[in-house]
Design an enzyme around this catalytic site. Sequence first.
Site, PDB file in Angstrom:
ATOM      1  N   CYS A  89       0.844  -1.203   0.000  1.00 52.16           N
ATOM      2  CA  CYS A  89       0.000   0.000   0.000  1.00 52.16           C
ATOM      3  C   CYS A  89       0.880   1.255   0.000  1.00 52.16           C
ATOM      4  O   CYS A  89       2.001   1.251   0.516  1.00 52.16           O
ATOM      5  CB  CYS A  89      -0.899   0.005   1.235  1.00 52.16           C
ATOM      6  SG  CYS A  89      -2.080   1.380   1.243  1.00 52.16           S
ATOM      7  N   ASP A 103       0.436   3.775   1.734  1.00 49.69           N
ATOM      8  CA  ASP A 103       0.384   4.352   3.078  1.00 49.69           C
ATOM      9  C   ASP A 103       1.790   4.651   3.619  1.00 49.69           C
ATOM     10  O   ASP A 103       2.665   3.780   3.617  1.00 49.69           O
ATOM     11  CB  ASP A 103      -0.352   3.368   4.011  1.00 49.69           C
ATOM     12  CG  ASP A 103      -0.744   4.011   5.320  1.00 49.69           C
ATOM     13  OD1 ASP A 103       0.150   4.526   6.029  1.00 49.69           O
ATOM     14  OD2 ASP A 103      -1.953   4.021   5.639  1.00 49.69           O
ATOM     15  N   ARG A 125       2.908   4.904   6.447  1.00 50.03           N
ATOM     16  CA  ARG A 125       3.307   4.219   7.688  1.00 50.03           C
ATOM     17  C   ARG A 125       3.858   2.817   7.452  1.00 50.03           C
ATOM     18  O   ARG A 125       4.166   2.108   8.399  1.00 50.03           O
ATOM     19  CB  ARG A 125       2.099   4.148   8.640  1.00 50.03           C
ATOM     20  CG  ARG A 125       1.581   5.518   9.059  1.00 50.03           C
ATOM     21  CD  ARG A 125       0.223   5.402   9.709  1.00 50.03           C
ATOM     22  NE  ARG A 125      -0.781   4.875   8.784  1.00 50.03           N
ATOM     23  CZ  ARG A 125      -2.044   4.628   9.111  1.00 50.03           C
ATOM     24  NH1 ARG A 125      -2.448   4.842  10.348  1.00 50.03           N
ATOM     25  NH2 ARG A 125      -2.886   4.170   8.211  1.00 50.03           N
ATOM     26  N   HIS A 175      -2.031  -3.996   4.999  1.00 48.50           N
ATOM     27  CA  HIS A 175      -1.838  -3.580   6.395  1.00 48.50           C
ATOM     28  C   HIS A 175      -3.191  -3.310   7.038  1.00 48.50           C
ATOM     29  O   HIS A 175      -4.114  -2.829   6.375  1.00 48.50           O
ATOM     30  CB  HIS A 175      -0.933  -2.347   6.487  1.00 48.50           C
ATOM     31  CG  HIS A 175      -1.541  -1.107   5.892  1.00 48.50           C
ATOM     32  ND1 HIS A 175      -2.090  -0.095   6.666  1.00 48.50           N
ATOM     33  CD2 HIS A 175      -1.724  -0.727   4.604  1.00 48.50           C
ATOM     34  CE1 HIS A 175      -2.559   0.863   5.861  1.00 48.50           C
ATOM     35  NE2 HIS A 175      -2.357   0.508   4.605  1.00 48.50           N
ATOM     36  N   CYS A 221      -6.069   0.012   6.894  1.00 45.84           N
ATOM     37  CA  CYS A 221      -5.873   0.524   5.539  1.00 45.84           C
ATOM     38  C   CYS A 221      -7.056   1.397   5.130  1.00 45.84           C
ATOM     39  O   CYS A 221      -8.204   0.934   5.086  1.00 45.84           O
ATOM     40  CB  CYS A 221      -5.713  -0.634   4.555  1.00 45.84           C
ATOM     41  SG  CYS A 221      -5.398  -0.084   2.868  1.00 45.84           S
TER      42      CYS A 221
HETATM   43 CO    CO Z   1      -3.463   1.189   2.983  1.00 49.05          CO
END
Ligand code: CO
Length: 222
Positions: A42, A44, A46, A98, A101
């Site tokens: 992803c 993302d 993090r 994750h 998400c």
């Molecule tokens: Co995500």
Amino acid sequence: MASYEQIFENNKKWVAAQKANDPDFFEKLARDQQPDYLYIGCSDSRVPANEIMGLEPGELFVHRNVANLVNNTDLNVMSVINYAVRYLQVKHIVVCGHYNCGGVKAAMVPQDMGILNPWLRTIRDVYRLHENELDSIKNDEERYNRLVELNVIEQSTNIIKTATVQKSYLAKGFPIVHGWVFDLHTGILVDLNINFPKILQDIQKIYNLTGESSLNADENSY
Ligand code: CO
């Protein structure tokens, strides 16, 4: 502005640290890449791929998008898989989702999300494929977590449906496809232990693109 300029300060410190550790670091880096892993995760912020796997530059080929999707009409992800398998000859392909998400969460809300609609549709399709299991989970958080996992499993399966992966596996016994989930609360990578040979076997009736009658997925080569 301060934080923007900070990036270049950080970079200089990073270069110095790498050279202190290994004076030839950048010479080696510029030479070639021979990663064993393709990571599809992803976008993302993090979930930093190299850091969570403890891998150095040169050790991981990476593709990231919202909610780690593998759509067969997405020229981007398909080119990455093709290049990684045919030319880099990666031994493993990982789909890493994750928990928490945002993409998966958005897909669980039935409403018009504009340009995101066609992207989220893939996740909504995953929900429809596993509707019975997901609807039987009464706790909202648990259902959300399970959809994250099922999405990883379906995207891993999408990779196994490609001719590139099937033909390479038939000829060389790799790549092996894996499905993982990263837990933001603990930092732990969870291996969903998808059964690669079984998925390969199960999809053959419809998705065998090798030109051979059997992909002969052998447990021993797993
Ligand atoms: Co995500």
